[in-house]
Design a protein around this motif. Structure first.
Motif, PDB file in Angstrom:
ATOM      1  N   GLN A   3       0.884  -1.409   0.088  1.00 59.29           N
ATOM      2  CA  GLN A   3      -0.059   0.049  -0.114  1.00 59.29           C
ATOM      3  C   GLN A   3       0.874   1.112   0.019  1.00 59.29           C
ATOM      4  O   GLN A   3       1.844   1.169   0.812  1.00 59.29           O
ATOM      5  CB  GLN A   3      -0.786   0.150   1.026  1.00 59.29           C
ATOM      6  CG  GLN A   3      -1.748  -1.249   1.623  1.00 59.29           C
ATOM      7  CD  GLN A   3      -2.949  -1.026   0.508  1.00 59.29           C
ATOM      8  OE1 GLN A   3      -3.238   0.086   0.074  1.00 59.29           O
ATOM      9  NE2 GLN A   3      -3.359  -2.145   0.058  1.00 59.29           N
ATOM     10  N   GLU A  46      -5.012  13.556  -2.458  1.00 60.42           N
ATOM     11  CA  GLU A  46      -4.356  12.465  -1.593  1.00 60.42           C
ATOM     12  C   GLU A  46      -4.877  11.017  -2.356  1.00 60.42           C
ATOM     13  O   GLU A  46      -6.283  10.817  -2.273  1.00 60.42           O
ATOM     14  CB  GLU A  46      -4.633  12.733  -0.295  1.00 60.42           C
ATOM     15  CG  GLU A  46      -4.255  13.840   0.142  1.00 60.42           C
ATOM     16  CD  GLU A  46      -4.527  14.184   1.481  1.00 60.42           C
ATOM     17  OE1 GLU A  46      -3.714  14.386   2.537  1.00 60.42           O
ATOM     18  OE2 GLU A  46      -5.782  14.313   1.938  1.00 60.42           O
ATOM     19  N   VAL A  47      -4.023  10.174  -2.618  1.00 63.47           N
ATOM     20  CA  VAL A  47      -4.395   8.914  -3.307  1.00 63.47           C
ATOM     21  C   VAL A  47      -3.702   7.840  -2.327  1.00 63.47           C
ATOM     22  O   VAL A  47      -2.691   7.908  -1.782  1.00 63.47           O
ATOM     23  CB  VAL A  47      -3.678   8.867  -4.668  1.00 63.47           C
ATOM     24  CG1 VAL A  47      -4.141   7.704  -5.387  1.00 63.47           C
ATOM     25  CG2 VAL A  47      -3.790  10.126  -5.612  1.00 63.47           C
ATOM     26  N   ASN A  48      -4.559   6.968  -2.178  1.00 63.20           N
ATOM     27  CA  ASN A  48      -3.985   5.491  -1.619  1.00 63.20           C
ATOM     28  C   ASN A  48      -4.186   4.390  -2.608  1.00 63.20           C
ATOM     29  O   ASN A  48      -5.126   4.129  -3.444  1.00 63.20           O
ATOM     30  CB  ASN A  48      -4.809   5.047  -0.301  1.00 63.20           C
ATOM     31  CG  ASN A  48      -4.609   5.884   0.815  1.00 63.20           C
ATOM     32  OD1 ASN A  48      -3.556   5.455   1.363  1.00 63.20           O
ATOM     33  ND2 ASN A  48      -5.377   6.711   1.232  1.00 63.20           N
ATOM     34  N   LEU A  49      -2.832   3.883  -2.912  1.00 61.38           N
ATOM     35  CA  LEU A  49      -3.073   3.035  -4.058  1.00 61.38           C
ATOM     36  C   LEU A  49      -2.078   1.654  -3.737  1.00 61.38           C
ATOM     37  O   LEU A  49      -1.190   1.868  -2.875  1.00 61.38           O
ATOM     38  CB  LEU A  49      -2.617   3.595  -5.477  1.00 61.38           C
ATOM     39  CG  LEU A  49      -1.144   3.834  -5.560  1.00 61.38           C
ATOM     40  CD1 LEU A  49      -0.798   4.090  -7.183  1.00 61.38           C
ATOM     41  CD2 LEU A  49      -0.750   5.026  -4.714  1.00 61.38           C
ATOM     42  N   GLU A  50      -2.457   0.770  -4.265  1.00 62.98           N
ATOM     43  CA  GLU A  50      -1.595  -0.697  -4.366  1.00 62.98           C
ATOM     44  C   GLU A  50      -0.671  -0.831  -5.447  1.00 62.98           C
ATOM     45  O   GLU A  50      -0.971  -0.410  -6.577  1.00 62.98           O
ATOM     46  CB  GLU A  50      -2.728  -1.674  -4.458  1.00 62.98           C
ATOM     47  CG  GLU A  50      -3.537  -1.927  -3.078  1.00 62.98           C
ATOM     48  CD  GLU A  50      -4.559  -3.111  -3.576  1.00 62.98           C
ATOM     49  OE1 GLU A  50      -4.387  -3.762  -4.573  1.00 62.98           O
ATOM     50  OE2 GLU A  50      -5.265  -3.192  -2.650  1.00 62.98           O
ATOM     51  N   LYS A  60       2.802   4.956 -11.706  1.00 56.46           N
ATOM     52  CA  LYS A  60       1.163   5.258 -11.708  1.00 56.46           C
ATOM     53  C   LYS A  60       0.895   6.665 -11.064  1.00 56.46           C
ATOM     54  O   LYS A  60       0.110   7.388 -11.872  1.00 56.46           O
ATOM     55  CB  LYS A  60       0.442   4.317 -10.429  1.00 56.46           C
ATOM     56  CG  LYS A  60       0.530   2.710 -11.080  1.00 56.46           C
ATOM     57  CD  LYS A  60      -0.313   2.073  -9.766  1.00 56.46           C
ATOM     58  CE  LYS A  60      -0.442   0.644 -10.379  1.00 56.46           C
ATOM     59  NZ  LYS A  60      -1.340  -0.289  -9.523  1.00 56.46           N
ATOM     60  N   LEU A  64      -0.910   9.581 -13.697  1.00 56.85           N
ATOM     61  CA  LEU A  64      -2.061  10.222 -13.078  1.00 56.85           C
ATOM     62  C   LEU A  64      -1.960  11.707 -13.151  1.00 56.85           C
ATOM     63  O   LEU A  64      -3.121  12.568 -13.657  1.00 56.85           O
ATOM     64  CB  LEU A  64      -2.430   9.629 -11.774  1.00 56.85           C
ATOM     65  CG  LEU A  64      -2.987   8.202 -11.474  1.00 56.85           C
ATOM     66  CD1 LEU A  64      -3.265   8.055 -10.208  1.00 56.85           C
ATOM     67  CD2 LEU A  64      -4.221   8.087 -12.568  1.00 56.85           C
TER      68      LEU A  64
ATOM     69  N   GLY B  35      -5.816  -0.259  -9.003  1.00 58.38           N
ATOM     70  CA  GLY B  35      -5.329  -0.574  -7.675  1.00 58.38           C
ATOM     71  C   GLY B  35      -5.395   0.874  -6.877  1.00 58.38           C
ATOM     72  O   GLY B  35      -4.621   0.703  -5.800  1.00 58.38           O
ATOM     73  N   ILE B  36      -6.194   1.923  -7.110  1.00 60.53           N
ATOM     74  CA  ILE B  36      -6.425   2.985  -6.453  1.00 60.53           C
ATOM     75  C   ILE B  36      -7.663   2.638  -5.519  1.00 60.53           C
ATOM     76  O   ILE B  36      -8.688   2.437  -5.532  1.00 60.53           O
ATOM     77  CB  ILE B  36      -6.797   4.140  -7.185  1.00 60.53           C
ATOM     78  CG1 ILE B  36      -5.818   4.429  -8.165  1.00 60.53           C
ATOM     79  CG2 ILE B  36      -7.259   5.350  -6.594  1.00 60.53           C
ATOM     80  CD1 ILE B  36      -6.053   5.599  -9.116  1.00 60.53           C
ATOM     81  N   ASN B  37      -7.433   2.974  -3.961  1.00 59.28           N
ATOM     82  CA  ASN B  37      -8.170   2.515  -3.074  1.00 59.28           C
ATOM     83  C   ASN B  37      -9.119   3.638  -2.870  1.00 59.28           C
ATOM     84  O   ASN B  37     -10.165   3.508  -2.391  1.00 59.28           O
ATOM     85  CB  ASN B  37      -7.579   2.050  -1.901  1.00 59.28           C
ATOM     86  CG  ASN B  37      -6.844   0.597  -2.308  1.00 59.28           C
ATOM     87  OD1 ASN B  37      -7.328  -0.093  -2.874  1.00 59.28           O
ATOM     88  ND2 ASN B  37      -5.838   0.196  -1.495  1.00 59.28           N
ATOM     89  N   SER B  38      -8.403   5.035  -2.644  1.00 56.35           N
ATOM     90  CA  SER B  38      -8.979   6.133  -2.232  1.00 56.35           C
ATOM     91  C   SER B  38      -8.252   7.357  -3.052  1.00 56.35           C
ATOM     92  O   SER B  38      -7.318   7.182  -3.191  1.00 56.35           O
ATOM     93  CB  SER B  38      -9.096   6.305  -0.809  1.00 56.35           C
ATOM     94  OG  SER B  38      -8.151   7.096  -0.366  1.00 56.35           O
ATOM     95  N   ARG B  40      -9.078  11.597  -2.913  1.00 59.72           N
ATOM     96  CA  ARG B  40      -9.796  12.813  -2.193  1.00 59.72           C
ATOM     97  C   ARG B  40      -8.964  14.031  -2.736  1.00 59.72           C
ATOM     98  O   ARG B  40      -7.882  14.045  -2.781  1.00 59.72           O
ATOM     99  CB  ARG B  40      -9.869  12.823  -0.902  1.00 59.72           C
ATOM    100  CG  ARG B  40     -10.275  11.578  -0.462  1.00 59.72           C
ATOM    101  CD  ARG B  40     -11.729  11.407  -0.100  1.00 59.72           C
ATOM    102  NE  ARG B  40     -12.398  12.181   0.950  1.00 59.72           N
ATOM    103  CZ  ARG B  40     -13.539  12.506   1.255  1.00 59.72           C
ATOM    104  NH1 ARG B  40     -14.358  11.608   0.429  1.00 59.72           N
ATOM    105  NH2 ARG B  40     -14.075  13.051   2.003  1.00 59.72           N
TER     106      ARG B  40
END
Lengths: 86, 86
Positions: A3, A46-50, A60, A64, B35-38, B40
């Motif tokens: 993550q 703010e991005v959370n990614l795997e 990635k 983006l 793979g983007i979980n969030s 904002r």
């Protein structure tokens, strides 16, 4: 998969006017806050990614930024990326 | 007077929906970025200001955040403040 958390800052290029920033600057002065030399409004995404590894996460995020987040004619971007452990 | 630089981050509160963020998230998937979980979208406000000391600069920034930058019903803010030497 690991993550990652990215904080992307999108700023107007220095040569681009920022009327919303100017409006807030003048409102600040009416509010009694003096001494503001500059005030610019940008975006914070703010991005959370795997991703398998940091290199893949970077690719990635750069894709983006380049294609979706920033309008490169008028905006610059930078980002901080860090791995987060559950 | 000393010069200070503040980076203010304004984020939607976690309970508030972010349709623009969702739109970018779905565009990312169409672009092939999985793979983007969030995701904002917030605001980044960069302010250069003069103040006698750090305490005064903090007070100014907090007043600005409270009254002008953030809508506290739906947004939270935080900031980094540092002194800059010419």
């Amino acid at each position: 998969m690991n993550q990652f958390e990215a904080k992307v800052s999108i700023r107007l290029r220095p040569s681009v006017l920022d009327p919303a920033g100017e409006a807030i600057k003048s409102a600040a002065s009416k509010l009694g806050v003096e001494g503001i030399n500059s005030l610019r409004i940008g975006k914070l995404i703010e991005v959370n990614l795997e991703a398998k590894e940091e290199k893949e996460a970077k690719e990635k995020i750069e894709l983006l930024c380049d294609r979706l987040f920033a309008n490169k004619v008028i905006e610059d971007f930078d980002y901080d990326l860090k791995e987060v452990n559950e």
